[in-house]
Scaffold this motif. Structure first.
Motif, PDB file in Angstrom:
ATOM      1  N   LYS A  77       0.807  -1.219   0.000  1.00 49.24           N
ATOM      2  CA  LYS A  77       0.000   0.000   0.000  1.00 49.24           C
ATOM      3  C   LYS A  77       0.842   1.272   0.000  1.00 49.24           C
ATOM      4  N   GLY A  78       2.082   1.193   0.450  1.00 48.33           N
ATOM      5  CA  GLY A  78       2.911   2.384   0.523  1.00 48.33           C
ATOM      6  C   GLY A  78       3.577   2.763  -0.780  1.00 48.33           C
ATOM      7  N   GLN A  79       3.505   1.920  -1.790  1.00 47.08           N
ATOM      8  CA  GLN A  79       4.194   2.205  -3.044  1.00 47.08           C
ATOM      9  C   GLN A  79       3.451   3.251  -3.869  1.00 47.08           C
ATOM     10  N   ALA A  80       4.213   4.017  -4.632  1.00 46.44           N
ATOM     11  CA  ALA A  80       3.641   5.127  -5.386  1.00 46.44           C
ATOM     12  C   ALA A  80       2.651   4.659  -6.453  1.00 46.44           C
ATOM     13  N   VAL A  81       2.822   3.440  -6.938  1.00 47.35           N
ATOM     14  CA  VAL A  81       1.946   2.947  -8.009  1.00 47.35           C
ATOM     15  C   VAL A  81       0.781   2.127  -7.459  1.00 47.35           C
ATOM     16  N   TYR A  82       0.590   2.147  -6.149  1.00 46.17           N
ATOM     17  CA  TYR A  82      -0.516   1.407  -5.534  1.00 46.17           C
ATOM     18  C   TYR A  82      -1.855   1.978  -6.002  1.00 46.17           C
ATOM     19  N   GLY A  83      -2.867   1.120  -6.090  1.00 48.64           N
ATOM     20  CA  GLY A  83      -4.199   1.558  -6.506  1.00 48.64           C
ATOM     21  C   GLY A  83      -4.286   1.720  -8.009  1.00 48.64           C
ATOM     22  N   LYS A  84      -4.775   2.875  -8.460  1.00 53.92           N
ATOM     23  CA  LYS A  84      -4.999   3.106  -9.886  1.00 53.92           C
ATOM     24  C   LYS A  84      -3.807   3.753 -10.589  1.00 53.92           C
ATOM     25  N   GLN A  85      -2.821   4.208  -9.811  1.00 51.82           N
ATOM     26  CA  GLN A  85      -1.756   5.005 -10.401  1.00 51.82           C
ATOM     27  C   GLN A  85      -0.936   4.236 -11.428  1.00 51.82           C
ATOM     28  N   PHE A  86      -0.696   2.960 -11.184  1.00 51.98           N
ATOM     29  CA  PHE A  86       0.090   2.167 -12.137  1.00 51.98           C
ATOM     30  C   PHE A  86      -0.569   2.190 -13.511  1.00 51.98           C
ATOM     31  N   SER A  87      -1.863   1.917 -13.573  1.00 47.22           N
ATOM     32  CA  SER A  87      -2.561   1.877 -14.854  1.00 47.22           C
ATOM     33  C   SER A  87      -2.689   3.266 -15.468  1.00 47.22           C
ATOM     34  N   LEU A  88      -2.893   4.284 -14.643  1.00 48.36           N
ATOM     35  CA  LEU A  88      -2.945   5.639 -15.168  1.00 48.36           C
ATOM     36  C   LEU A  88      -1.625   6.006 -15.845  1.00 48.36           C
ATOM     37  N   ASP A  89      -0.522   5.611 -15.232  1.00 49.02           N
ATOM     38  CA  ASP A  89       0.790   5.866 -15.838  1.00 49.02           C
ATOM     39  C   ASP A  89       0.935   5.105 -17.151  1.00 49.02           C
ATOM     40  N   GLN A  90       0.478   3.865 -17.179  1.00 50.25           N
ATOM     41  CA  GLN A  90       0.576   3.065 -18.398  1.00 50.25           C
ATOM     42  C   GLN A  90      -0.212   3.676 -19.543  1.00 50.25           C
ATOM     43  N   LEU A  91      -1.344   4.283 -19.221  1.00 49.69           N
ATOM     44  CA  LEU A  91      -2.242   4.837 -20.236  1.00 49.69           C
ATOM     45  C   LEU A  91      -2.033   6.334 -20.447  1.00 49.69           C
ATOM     46  N   GLN A  92      -1.070   6.900 -19.708  1.00 50.96           N
ATOM     47  CA  GLN A  92      -0.752   8.328 -19.792  1.00 50.96           C
ATOM     48  C   GLN A  92      -1.982   9.195 -19.518  1.00 50.96           C
TER      49      GLN A  92
END
Length: 299
Positions: free
Chosen positions: A121-136
């Motif tokens: 849970k402490g990682q910056a890409v936790y939750g939706k952020q990983f996919s948001l980054d992938q999709l710009q």
């Protein structure tokens, strides 16, 4: 049966009002879109080759498709996976789209595109952020206009009240944004909404061995359905809502808004049909007057 007897037997049926049906004009559509949802891509079950086949099928349509609306569950599953597995799924997706698709794609996030691993849970890409980054994408909800239509992409997946799983809703911030978005859209501009979890669907009543009642969970359909429908009621230019999630195809027309679940590209997660719905995608022709025609296409 004599005409007089037929009229007598029909009785009050002849007095029922004829409801107007909005049909597309004789003019050609201003835009053709393909609605692909629930791809669930993973390097198993021949899924990569079958996804390529779907993209080729979309791009071979005539008249040509102008853009793809992706309804979420893009990769197979991020929920509890480790980062190497997640990276592999996204790398595969990007490589296929880059090599096999020339159309612009607009994305909504699905529940399988969210990383809810309790140990990270402490990682910056936790939750939706990983996919948001992938999709710009800067946010999971946004809007854009094309060919005289407004497209509103919503984020339908949120943590449940106990913070352990997901529920279908918009939340206060996004609902306020949606209110303002509709208010600032010209009344003459038709609106199409894209999201993952359906706002309204009849598919949840398709269950085996029901004795007395159906059970519907907040993860199957929006829990704020009534609130959203009431909002849409004030904006007659809202014409169409596209969703996926249930991997079944249905169309519900309520209060002049058409709610469509367009099956799944993956069918039953690449293992055949989900009940009576085969793998496929939605093909929609949009017209300048706000009307549209649509079909579900098996590829």
């Amino acid at each position: 049966m004599k005409r007089r007897s037929l009229i007598k037997n029909l009785g009050g049926l002849l007095l029922a009002p004829i409801l107007p049906v909005q049909l597309p004009t004789s003019l050609p559509p201003v835009l053709r879109v393909a609605h692909l949802t629930d791809v669930h891509l993973k390097d198993e079950w021949d899924a990569p080759a079958r996804f390529r086949r779907c993209l080729q099928h979309v791009q071979a349509q005539s008249p040509a498709v102008g853009m793809i609306l992706n309804g979420g569950d893009i990769v197979f599953d991020m929920n509890k996976e480790n980062l190497p597995a997640i990276n592999a799924q996204w790398s595969l997706y990007h490589s296929i789209v880059k090599s096999a698709c020339t159309l612009p794609i607009h994305y909504a996030l699905g529940n399988h595109d969210i990383w809810w691993s309790e140990n990270n849970k402490g990682q910056a890409v936790y939750g939706k952020q990983f996919s948001l980054d992938q999709l710009q994408l800067s946010k999971p909800w946004y809007s854009f206009t094309q060919s005289g239509w407004k497209f509103i992409v919503l984020d339908s997946v949120h943590l449940d009240i106990d913070n352990t799983w997901y529920i279908g809703k918009l939340g206060d911030e996004q609902f306020s944004w949606l209110q303002n978005e509709l208010k600032s859209t010209a009344a003459s501009m038709p609106v199409c909404v894209l999201l993952h979890i359906p706002i309204l669907t009849a598919t949840l009543m398709i269950e085996d061995d029901i004795v007395n009642k159906w059970e519907m969970t907040g993860g199957d359909m929006h829990t704020d359905t009534a609130k959203i429908i009431k909002l849409f009621n004030g904006y007659p230019n809202v014409k169409l809502c596209l969703s996926g999630h249930v991997h079944l195809r249905d169309k519900v027309v309520y209060n002049n808004v058409t709610y469509i679940c367009n099956g799944a590209v993956s069918g039953a997660w690449w293992k055949g049909n989900k009940r009576e719905t085969a793998p496929g995608y939605g093909l929609i022709d949009l017209y300048a007057d706000g009307s549209f025609t649509e079909q579900y296409v098996n590829y």
